[in-house]
Design an enzyme around this catalytic site. Sequence first.
Site, PDB file in Angstrom:
ATOM      1  N   CYS A  45       0.840  -1.187   0.000  1.00  0.00           N
ATOM      2  CA  CYS A  45       0.000   0.000   0.000  1.00  0.00           C
ATOM      3  C   CYS A  45       0.876   1.237   0.000  1.00  0.00           C
ATOM      4  CB  CYS A  45      -0.918   0.001   1.222  1.00  0.00           C
ATOM      5  SG  CYS A  45      -2.003   1.434   1.323  1.00  0.00           S
ATOM      6  N   HIS A  87      -9.010  -3.296  -2.891  1.00  0.00           N
ATOM      7  CA  HIS A  87      -8.058  -2.522  -2.090  1.00  0.00           C
ATOM      8  C   HIS A  87      -8.442  -1.040  -2.086  1.00  0.00           C
ATOM      9  CE1 HIS A  87      -3.734  -1.847  -0.697  1.00  0.00           C
ATOM     10  NE2 HIS A  87      -4.146  -0.617  -0.967  1.00  0.00           N
ATOM     11  N   GLU A  88      -8.727  -0.488  -3.252  1.00  0.00           N
ATOM     12  CA  GLU A  88      -9.022   0.946  -3.328  1.00  0.00           C
ATOM     13  C   GLU A  88     -10.393   1.274  -2.750  1.00  0.00           C
ATOM     14  OE1 GLU A  88      -6.661   2.920  -3.842  1.00  0.00           O
ATOM     15  OE2 GLU A  88      -5.324   1.327  -4.519  1.00  0.00           O
ATOM     16  N   HIS A 120     -10.230   1.489   0.972  1.00  0.00           N
ATOM     17  CA  HIS A 120      -9.708   2.773   1.461  1.00  0.00           C
ATOM     18  C   HIS A 120     -10.839   3.768   1.708  1.00  0.00           C
ATOM     19  CE1 HIS A 120      -5.382   2.845   1.722  1.00  0.00           C
ATOM     20  NE2 HIS A 120      -5.214   2.342   0.515  1.00  0.00           N
TER      21      HIS A 120
END
Length: 213
Positions: A129, A171-172, A175
Amino acid sequence: MIYESGAAESPAAIRSLVLPILEEELVPIVQLGHPVLRRPAVPFDGQLDPEELKALTALMRRVMHHAPGVGLAAPQIGIPLRLAVLEDAYAPDPEAAEVRERTPLDFFTIINPRYEPLDGRTAAFYEGCLSFEGYQGVVERHHSVRLDYDDELGNVQQRTFSGWPARIVQHETDHLNGVVYVDKVMTRSLTSNAEYIRWAAPEIDEARRVLGF
């Protein structure tokens, strides 16, 4: 910049964070410990006009390329909006690409995204990351997902992703929910970038055996 929940999430406050950086070539990526990474981002609802939004996504793309990375969420540059950019144009080792199902991902912007698994399959691989520099760790993620989102023109979109592109999408989007990959990592797999060279094989079997995860 000090981030305070509530005050930093009003439309006026978001504009005050965004407008000063739009002429910058690059801005810093905030690191784990910054509170903006730990609170759900607010939905994009016209806080920026189309030209401002275009400039922000262009800036995020430059920051992502410079890092370098394959995705960047707005909170990673201190902006608490549900917005991210994604692009994977790297040419990985063919063996690794096959094992990890890593295929090119053309640049696109996701606004107010949400994902759902398409089936019960999962895949576990090392990932890193840009907001937790210097480390890699194994995360088990859904193999395939459906992503619902708005594009930068405000059009509702739905796409499906599998393999490595699905990992980037998850993953994004995580966030934007205040979730960093270390929240899902197999803790004993965490390794510094200096040590990661030991475990950079396409599969994680040897790392799992030696590190005990």
